[in-house]
Enzyme design. Structure first.
Site, mmCIF file in Angstrom:
data_model
loop_
_atom_site.group_PDB
_atom_site.id
_atom_site.type_symbol
_atom_site.label_atom_id
_atom_site.label_comp_id
_atom_site.label_asym_id
_atom_site.label_seq_id
_atom_site.Cartn_x
_atom_site.Cartn_y
_atom_site.Cartn_z
ATOM 1 N N GLN A 113 25.644 32.460 28.172
ATOM 2 C CA GLN A 113 25.399 33.495 29.189
ATOM 3 C C GLN A 113 24.265 34.425 28.768
ATOM 4 O O GLN A 113 23.519 34.923 29.615
ATOM 5 C CB GLN A 113 26.693 34.251 29.489
ATOM 6 C CG GLN A 113 27.687 33.310 30.170
ATOM 7 C CD GLN A 113 28.920 33.977 30.732
ATOM 8 O OE1 GLN A 113 29.204 35.128 30.455
ATOM 9 N NE2 GLN A 113 29.670 33.239 31.521
ATOM 10 N N ASN A 132 37.441 40.203 25.702
ATOM 11 C CA ASN A 132 37.725 40.319 24.270
ATOM 12 C C ASN A 132 37.353 39.060 23.494
ATOM 13 O O ASN A 132 37.417 37.980 24.058
ATOM 14 C CB ASN A 132 39.217 40.622 24.080
ATOM 15 C CG ASN A 132 39.506 42.050 24.487
ATOM 16 O OD1 ASN A 132 38.716 42.937 24.234
ATOM 17 N ND2 ASN A 132 40.644 42.276 25.137
ATOM 18 N N HIS A 188 37.332 47.707 19.953
ATOM 19 C CA HIS A 188 38.317 47.690 21.041
ATOM 20 C C HIS A 188 39.451 46.758 20.598
ATOM 21 O O HIS A 188 39.565 45.621 21.037
ATOM 22 C CB HIS A 188 37.683 47.194 22.344
ATOM 23 C CG HIS A 188 38.688 47.006 23.443
ATOM 24 N ND1 HIS A 188 39.414 48.051 23.963
ATOM 25 C CD2 HIS A 188 39.117 45.899 24.091
ATOM 26 C CE1 HIS A 188 40.240 47.585 24.896
ATOM 27 N NE2 HIS A 188 40.078 46.278 24.978
#
Length: 332
Positions: A113, A132, A188
């Protein structure tokens, strides 16, 4: 004068978060009530039919700001001309899977991507990685899209930031809009450090520090931190599905503040490329307190860091270094 439409890409658009996010974008929650948008939705061939169903619903909702919808399984078509890219698509960890297996799947997704975005996105495209492991996916994307400025590649820690605001607001029974300047440091993940040492609450006699109002350091240094760190797991346990509504809403907050700017005196948390601020190793994507102006974020400098905070900030940086090494080992 009507504004030119902004092209917004959502990958993984047929999934749970995508389904919550695209109507928010089409309603102007992400870019403003006067900003027309063209939505680009990408998903895998397996989800093509569901993706088409989402497109049908977007047409049926007759959103005045929505000037077009591209729904595709082709990354080049999806990335062409986009000004904002919200990367929700990724490979979720399934039971029994090793971390390395998940990492290697995501490395290959984000590598491909990245090259589609690099070749086909609009110049100065702003990228937000949600899937994630978000920080490390964003790092891989940065590596394989060298022509996208590193300041334009970010990851979502605004969900954790908003969770921290929500916990303080509930504890003090004040509107969440009166609480500001919590910080999420680091990854995160469950090693993130939700920090209230600089946070304040608006009261009838001006802004007061959260610590002074809560008057309970045991809660702030213990349960508050673990609740924010574990909130995603708690929602999965309750809903049997991961948090989608809150993730979508915080993605809108992240992009809106980045594009439109943060209010004077307020900072927010964003996963950004470290320049060594606060002695965080450069070359990681790490969550920092930032302010935004004119479409650019700036790390808030000069906040005093106590020893307890330092330890937690270093711990989450260590995890990010391990993830980075794991990701690079998947490339070789």
């Amino acid at each position: 004068m009507a504004k030119e439409p902004v092209r917004v890409l959502v990958t993984g658009a047929a999934g749970q978060i995508g389904y919550a996010l695209v109507p928010m974008i089409a309603r102007g929650i992400m870019l403003g009530a006067d900003q027309p948008v063209i939505l680009h939705m990408l998903d895998i061939p397996f989800a093509a039919e569901a993706l088409n169903g989402v497109k049908m619903e977007l047409v049926d909702a007759a959103f005045p700001l929505l000037k077009g919808v591209v729904a595709t399984t082709d990354a080049v078509e999806a990335c062409t001309g986009v000004n904002v890219a919200v990367m929700v698509g990724g490979f979720p960890r399934k039971e029994g899977m090793e971390r390395k297996d998940v990492m290697s799947k995501n490395v290959s997704i984000y590598k491909s991507q990245a090259s589609a975005l690099e070749k086909h996105a609009a110049p100065n495209c702003k990228v937000l990685v949600v899937a994630n492991p978000a920080n490390t996916n964003a790092l891989i994307l940065k590596e394989f899209a060298p022509s996208i400025p590193e300041k334009n590649i970010t990851c979502l820690t605004r969900l954790d930031h908003n969770r921290a605001l929500g916990q303080v607001s509930e504890r003090l029974s004040v509107p969440v809009s009166d609480v500001k300047n919590v910080i999420i440091w680091g990854n995160h993940s469950s090693t993130q450090y939700p920090d209230v040492n600089h946070a304040t609450v608006k009261t009838s006699v001006g802004e007061k520090p959260v610590r002074e109002l809560v008057k309970n350091d045991e809660w702030l240094n213990g349960e508050f931190i673990s609740t924010v760190q574990q909130r995603g797991a708690a929602i999965i346990k309750a809903r049997k599905l991961s948090s989608a509504l809150s993730a979508a809403s915080s993605a809108c907050d992240h992009i809106r503040d980045w594009v439109v700017g943060t209010p004077e005196g307020t900072f927010v948390s964003m996963g950004v490329y470290s320049d060594g601020s606060y002695n965080v190793p450069a070359g990681l994507i790490y969550s920092f307190p930032v302010t935004c102006r004119n479409g650019e974020w700036t790390i808030v400098q000069g906040l005093p860091i106590d020893d307890a905070s330092r330890k937690k900030m270093d711990l989450t940086a260590e995890e990010l270094k391990e993830e980075k090494d794991l990701a690079y080992s998947c490339l070789s």
